[in-house]
Scaffold this motif. Sequence first.
Motif, short mmCIF file in Angstrom:
data_model
loop_
_atom_site.label_atom_id
_atom_site.label_comp_id
_atom_site.label_asym_id
_atom_site.label_seq_id
_atom_site.Cartn_x
_atom_site.Cartn_y
_atom_site.Cartn_z
N ARG A 2 0.94 -1.25 0.06
CA ARG A 2 -0.09 -0.05 0.17
C ARG A 2 0.98 1.20 -0.12
O ARG A 2 1.89 1.28 0.72
CB ARG A 2 -0.92 -0.03 1.24
CG ARG A 2 -1.71 1.39 1.39
CD ARG A 2 -2.81 0.97 2.40
NE ARG A 2 -2.58 0.51 3.57
CZ ARG A 2 -1.83 1.30 4.57
NH1 ARG A 2 -1.76 2.74 4.49
NH2 ARG A 2 -1.40 0.95 5.67
N ASP A 46 -8.75 -3.26 -1.39
CA ASP A 46 -8.15 -4.35 -1.97
C ASP A 46 -7.19 -4.03 -3.17
O ASP A 46 -6.07 -4.51 -3.50
CB ASP A 46 -9.30 -5.32 -2.42
CG ASP A 46 -8.76 -6.89 -2.84
OD1 ASP A 46 -7.93 -7.49 -2.06
OD2 ASP A 46 -8.98 -7.15 -3.96
N GLY A 47 -7.88 -3.29 -3.84
CA GLY A 47 -6.92 -2.62 -5.13
C GLY A 47 -5.85 -1.78 -4.90
O GLY A 47 -4.80 -1.97 -5.38
N THR A 49 -3.95 -2.20 -1.92
CA THR A 49 -3.11 -3.20 -1.34
C THR A 49 -2.49 -4.23 -2.34
O THR A 49 -1.31 -4.84 -2.02
CB THR A 49 -3.75 -4.09 -0.24
OG1 THR A 49 -4.89 -4.63 -0.43
CG2 THR A 49 -4.18 -2.95 1.04
N ARG A 50 -3.44 -4.42 -3.34
CA ARG A 50 -2.70 -5.64 -4.37
C ARG A 50 -1.99 -4.97 -5.48
O ARG A 50 -1.45 -5.61 -6.23
CB ARG A 50 -4.07 -6.32 -5.08
CG ARG A 50 -4.73 -7.29 -3.91
CD ARG A 50 -6.04 -7.87 -4.65
NE ARG A 50 -6.60 -8.75 -3.51
CZ ARG A 50 -6.33 -9.98 -3.37
NH1 ARG A 50 -5.20 -10.66 -4.04
NH2 ARG A 50 -6.93 -10.83 -2.66
N GLY A 51 -1.91 -3.55 -5.40
CA GLY A 51 -1.01 -2.93 -6.31
C GLY A 51 -1.86 -2.72 -7.66
O GLY A 51 -1.06 -2.50 -8.64
N HIS A 52 -2.98 -2.75 -7.56
CA HIS A 52 -3.78 -2.42 -8.81
C HIS A 52 -4.01 -0.63 -9.39
O HIS A 52 -4.04 -0.49 -10.46
CB HIS A 52 -5.22 -3.00 -8.94
CG HIS A 52 -5.43 -4.53 -8.40
ND1 HIS A 52 -6.58 -5.18 -8.09
CD2 HIS A 52 -4.61 -5.22 -8.86
CE1 HIS A 52 -6.39 -6.36 -7.88
NE2 HIS A 52 -5.12 -6.64 -8.28
#
Length: 269
Positions: A2, A46-47, A49-52
């Motif tokens: 993040r 979620d986006g 933290t997942r690098g999206h």
Amino acid sequence: MRSVPVDQIMVAVDGVQRYVVSHLSRIGRACDVDDVMQDIRVAVWDGVTRGHYRQLPGVPFGAWVQGVCANVCAAHIRREMTHQTLPLLLEPEADDCLSLDAVTLLGMDRGADRSAEKFADQQWARTIIELTRESVPGGVWELAVDSLTGPRQYGPPSPQDRRRWHAATVVRQTARTVQSALEVDHARIRNIRDVCEQAAECLPTPVLRRTAATIVRPDVRGPERTRAVAALAAELGVTERYVAVQIGFARRLYQTSWRILRAGMRSAP
């Protein structure tokens, strides 16, 4: 990893609420605002933290959040517009609690895999409606039905509007919990531990399920609860206050699913 501060995420998500209210109001589903905002919070967190999310020159973070919001809203609206409601299969003299208003309010899906045949059965419908009405606090059912049947109001929502929308959300989430509990395979329930685990899994949203599993089910209290709330908020990307507010509702839904699963365990051969 993040890279966006939590405060910036929360401010950006709060900033899209007017968009959500506007779009859901167009299909008469303003009562779903809280659910959709929750979905947006989880999707954004979620986006990130997942690098999206990739920071681009001249493109503010809020613009990316707006895109996530638009996608979540569109998906919700598609579900609602294609959502089939349970047909009225009851005699005219049936109890008022089994009215068409109630069936429409619950928005029970007839297209869900193995549930389709069950929904065609009158007794299945009666069971879900009765259990839902029994499981919500006094007055909530009536407010929820009023939200559905009352005249459409345009302009800023009144406090009474907000109470009706909240009641509709409570009833719909309770109905989803009841449905999930009734559909649990009895072969998976061998003892009280299984009842407790499955009861938490029957709740309708990730935040409610995790709240039930980590705070309600172990009956966490005092300083330990404060730490558990902080840890869960960090895990889900929501504020600690938001998690704290959900505890009472998660407890009520957990108790509802627990009673249904326990009764099924007793009646199993």
